[in-house]
Design a protein around this motif. Structure first.
Motif, mmCIF file in Angstrom:
data_model
loop_
_atom_site.group_PDB
_atom_site.id
_atom_site.type_symbol
_atom_site.label_atom_id
_atom_site.label_comp_id
_atom_site.label_asym_id
_atom_site.label_seq_id
_atom_site.Cartn_x
_atom_site.Cartn_y
_atom_site.Cartn_z
ATOM 1 N N LEU A 1 0.858 -1.179 0.140
ATOM 2 C CA LEU A 1 -0.001 0.024 -0.034
ATOM 3 C C LEU A 1 0.955 1.172 -0.039
ATOM 4 O O LEU A 1 0.172 2.294 -0.534
ATOM 5 C CB LEU A 1 -0.866 0.197 1.341
ATOM 6 N N GLY A 2 2.070 1.345 0.745
ATOM 7 C CA GLY A 2 3.094 2.446 0.648
ATOM 8 C C GLY A 2 3.478 2.620 -0.679
ATOM 9 O O GLY A 2 3.563 3.784 -1.103
ATOM 10 N N GLY A 3 3.570 1.760 -1.425
ATOM 11 C CA GLY A 3 4.019 2.032 -2.918
ATOM 12 C C GLY A 3 2.865 2.828 -3.572
ATOM 13 O O GLY A 3 3.156 3.773 -4.411
ATOM 14 N N ALA A 4 1.778 2.312 -3.558
ATOM 15 C CA ALA A 4 0.541 3.200 -4.143
ATOM 16 C C ALA A 4 0.406 4.386 -3.818
ATOM 17 O O ALA A 4 0.155 5.384 -4.594
ATOM 18 C CB ALA A 4 -0.861 2.352 -4.030
ATOM 19 N N ILE A 5 0.570 4.527 -2.421
ATOM 20 C CA ILE A 5 0.403 6.050 -1.987
ATOM 21 C C ILE A 5 1.599 6.837 -2.377
ATOM 22 O O ILE A 5 1.171 8.198 -3.020
ATOM 23 C CB ILE A 5 0.564 5.838 -0.171
ATOM 24 N N ALA A 6 2.699 6.482 -2.265
ATOM 25 C CA ALA A 6 3.914 7.347 -2.915
ATOM 26 C C ALA A 6 3.592 7.610 -4.465
ATOM 27 O O ALA A 6 3.905 8.725 -4.870
ATOM 28 C CB ALA A 6 5.120 6.567 -2.741
ATOM 29 N N ALA A 7 3.200 6.491 -5.337
ATOM 30 C CA ALA A 7 2.922 6.955 -6.577
ATOM 31 C C ALA A 7 1.915 7.923 -7.015
ATOM 32 O O ALA A 7 2.068 8.898 -7.890
ATOM 33 C CB ALA A 7 2.426 5.241 -7.370
ATOM 34 N N LEU B 1 -6.565 1.892 3.585
ATOM 35 C CA LEU B 1 -6.533 2.849 2.489
ATOM 36 C C LEU B 1 -7.266 4.070 2.858
ATOM 37 O O LEU B 1 -6.604 5.138 2.559
ATOM 38 C CB LEU B 1 -6.794 2.153 1.285
ATOM 39 N N ARG B 2 -8.418 4.115 3.348
ATOM 40 C CA ARG B 2 -9.308 5.125 3.527
ATOM 41 C C ARG B 2 -8.622 6.152 4.659
ATOM 42 O O ARG B 2 -8.498 7.331 4.571
ATOM 43 C CB ARG B 2 -10.675 4.925 3.908
ATOM 44 N N LEU B 3 -8.190 5.588 5.803
ATOM 45 C CA LEU B 3 -7.623 6.026 6.795
ATOM 46 C C LEU B 3 -6.350 6.935 6.385
ATOM 47 O O LEU B 3 -5.881 7.924 6.705
ATOM 48 C CB LEU B 3 -7.129 4.913 7.841
ATOM 49 N N TRP B 4 -5.458 6.312 5.541
ATOM 50 C CA TRP B 4 -4.177 6.660 5.015
ATOM 51 C C TRP B 4 -4.304 7.805 4.110
ATOM 52 O O TRP B 4 -3.806 8.841 4.212
ATOM 53 C CB TRP B 4 -3.553 5.690 4.118
ATOM 54 N N LEU B 5 -5.512 7.681 3.274
ATOM 55 C CA LEU B 5 -5.796 9.051 2.596
ATOM 56 C C LEU B 5 -6.727 10.075 3.015
ATOM 57 O O LEU B 5 -6.188 11.368 2.831
ATOM 58 C CB LEU B 5 -6.560 8.542 1.383
ATOM 59 N N SER B 6 -7.289 9.905 4.196
ATOM 60 C CA SER B 6 -8.335 10.934 4.947
ATOM 61 C C SER B 6 -7.333 11.550 6.002
ATOM 62 O O SER B 6 -7.576 12.599 6.463
ATOM 63 C CB SER B 6 -9.387 10.455 5.294
ATOM 64 N N ASN B 7 -6.356 10.731 6.494
ATOM 65 C CA ASN B 7 -5.631 11.494 7.689
ATOM 66 C C ASN B 7 -4.243 12.105 7.408
ATOM 67 O O ASN B 7 -3.293 12.055 8.369
ATOM 68 C CB ASN B 7 -5.479 10.345 8.609
ATOM 69 N N THR B 8 -3.853 12.293 6.169
ATOM 70 C CA THR B 8 -2.513 12.683 5.598
ATOM 71 C C THR B 8 -2.887 13.974 4.888
ATOM 72 O O THR B 8 -3.663 14.432 4.542
ATOM 73 C CB THR B 8 -1.613 11.785 5.247
ATOM 74 N N ALA B 9 -1.694 14.273 4.225
ATOM 75 C CA ALA B 9 -1.533 15.269 3.218
ATOM 76 C C ALA B 9 -2.418 15.153 1.971
ATOM 77 O O ALA B 9 -2.367 15.965 1.172
ATOM 78 C CB ALA B 9 -0.120 15.817 3.099
ATOM 79 N N LEU B 10 -2.536 13.793 1.691
ATOM 80 C CA LEU B 10 -3.269 13.372 0.518
ATOM 81 C C LEU B 10 -5.193 13.456 0.705
ATOM 82 O O LEU B 10 -5.761 12.877 -0.261
ATOM 83 C CB LEU B 10 -3.229 11.924 0.290
ATOM 84 N N LYS B 11 -5.388 14.139 1.946
ATOM 85 C CA LYS B 11 -6.846 14.052 1.881
ATOM 86 C C LYS B 11 -7.666 15.080 0.635
ATOM 87 O O LYS B 11 -8.753 14.867 0.724
ATOM 88 C CB LYS B 11 -7.381 14.806 3.445
ATOM 89 N N ASN B 12 -6.947 15.728 0.089
ATOM 90 C CA ASN B 12 -7.483 16.445 -0.968
ATOM 91 C C ASN B 12 -7.381 15.803 -2.331
ATOM 92 O O ASN B 12 -7.860 16.141 -3.488
ATOM 93 C CB ASN B 12 -6.919 17.924 -1.232
ATOM 94 N N LEU B 13 -6.956 14.533 -2.308
ATOM 95 C CA LEU B 13 -6.706 13.771 -3.551
ATOM 96 C C LEU B 13 -8.291 13.410 -4.069
ATOM 97 O O LEU B 13 -8.992 12.922 -3.171
ATOM 98 C CB LEU B 13 -6.221 12.347 -3.253
ATOM 99 N N LYS B 14 -8.335 13.048 -5.239
ATOM 100 C CA LYS B 14 -9.617 12.814 -5.732
ATOM 101 C C LYS B 14 -9.516 11.429 -6.190
ATOM 102 O O LYS B 14 -8.624 10.948 -7.120
ATOM 103 C CB LYS B 14 -10.006 13.718 -7.232
#
Length: 367
Positions: free
Chosen positions: A73-79, A105-118
């Motif tokens: 999952l960390g790979g997909a996040i960095a990509a 995945l939802r936690l990672w996206l919503s609780n970091t600097a990636l929260k504005n990602l579509k």
């Protein structure tokens, strides 16, 4: 008589007034129609304010499909972070995963600097692979269902005419819009990076034969393969990064064609026995034989994960538009070349789970 004349005058006046009002109404309608595509539509139909008017980003959707398994999952996040930070286009990520990964995945996206990602999270049903993938006895855990997600792009992004697929072990260093705008020839459903013509050409994995031509992926001793009349020396391509014309993909029933060759392989074992583990590349090579366009090789500079050593110069790595750590050495796990470039785009896991995996991997290597 006077009263009659008065009534006639009033009627004529009213008729003229009515005619003028109708003309004015038509004029106003034309004016409103010309000045706004909404015209006199009810307010409920007024669309949302385009994103570009809010933050200056291009409002045309760039669909990017990426698979995200829990252990990677960390790979997909960095990509995704590298893609998002290097473009002003309206990128929407279609993240294909399994049910047990969704919450993480939802936690990672919503609780970091990636929260504005579509993004949209899509569940992949491994059941679609039943009867199409052959797994060696006792090695059922080696099957990675998500590696086949790329075969089903039209189902994943049904509204899109075009999409980009990327593996999770990549980092983008330029605007993804350039890759999206890769021209595809008429009749071609996808554009790949050809191995023989790329900057990463003629790389052979030890013990796996040539992985830059068709004989490295297909068993030419099998009659079914020979009947295809595909030259064994034909340059292969890398399916870890590609641009797809989904309209053409659907017209040609590409997904059905891929499933056909998957099923035939289960029955006849058509893939090369010397190949180092890839079971997704062979059907793509068959279906897209001399029927695909090419992407700029700088948009898939690969083999960074083939060994711990550095294959490229720092200057070349810096100029690459997309770096690909295909191979056994992933930048989030075992020692890989230019892992520090990957680290720049990695967003720490708020649950700490992925960080623990990385520390464990490094500790294991130190022993």
């Amino acid at each position: 008589v006077n009263i009659s004349i008065l009534i006639v005058v009033v009627v004529i006046f009213l008729l003229v007034l009515h005619h003028n009002l109708l003309g004015l109404s038509d004029f106003l309608k034309r004016e409103l129609s010309d000045s706004s595509p909404l015209g006199l539509q009810p307010i409920d139909f007024i669309p949302a304010i385009p994103q570009r008017l809010i933050d200056g980003r291009n409002d045309k959707e760039i669909s990017v499909v990426i698979a995200a398994s829990d252990e990677r999952l960390g790979g997909a996040i960095a990509a995704m972070n590298s893609i998002y930070q290097n473009t002003r286009s309206n990128v929407v990520f279609y993240i294909v995963t399994l049910n047990d990964t969704v919450d993480h995945l939802r936690l990672w996206l919503s609780n970091t600097a990636l929260k504005n990602l579509k993004y949209r999270i899509l569940h992949f049903d491994p059941g679609v692979l039943e009867g199409k993938v052959q797994v060696a006895s006792g090695k059922a855990d080696t099957l990675k269902p998500l590696t086949f997600a790329r075969f089903y792009l039209p189902s994943l992004v049904p509204h899109a005419e075009k999409a980009i697929y990327v593996d999770d072990d990549i980092i983008v260093q330029d605007d993804i819009l350039e890759l999206y705008n890769t021209p595809l020839k008429p009749g071609h459903a996808a554009a790949f990076s050809d191995d023989c013509d790329s900057t990463t050409n003629k790389f052979a994995v030890h013990g796996a034969g040539n992985q830059y031509n068709y004989i490295g992926f297909l068993d030419y001793k099998k009659e079914t393969i020979r009947k295809l009349a595909m030259k064994a020396s034909t340059c292969s391509f890398n399916p870890g990064v590609f641009v797809a014309n989904l309209t053409e993909w659907k017209l040609q029933n590409i997904t059905k064609q891929l499933e056909k060759w998957m099923t035939l392989n289960v029955a006849e074992e058509l893939y090369s026995r010397t190949l180092a583990g890839s079971i997704t590349t062979p059907p793509l090579l068959i279906v897209f034989y001399k029927q695909h366009s090419s992407i700029d090789p700088m948009w898939n500079v690969r083999h960074l994960g083939s060994s711990a050593g550095k294959r490229y110069s720092p200057q070349f790595v810096k100029s690459a538009k997309l770096l690909h750590w295909n191979g056994h050495f992933k930048p989030w796990g075992r020692t890989a070349s230019y892992a520090e470039v990957w680290e720049k785009w990695y967003v720490p896991d708020p649950t700490g789970k992925f960080s623990l995996l990385r520390r464990h991997s490094k500790a294991h290597e130190a022993k």
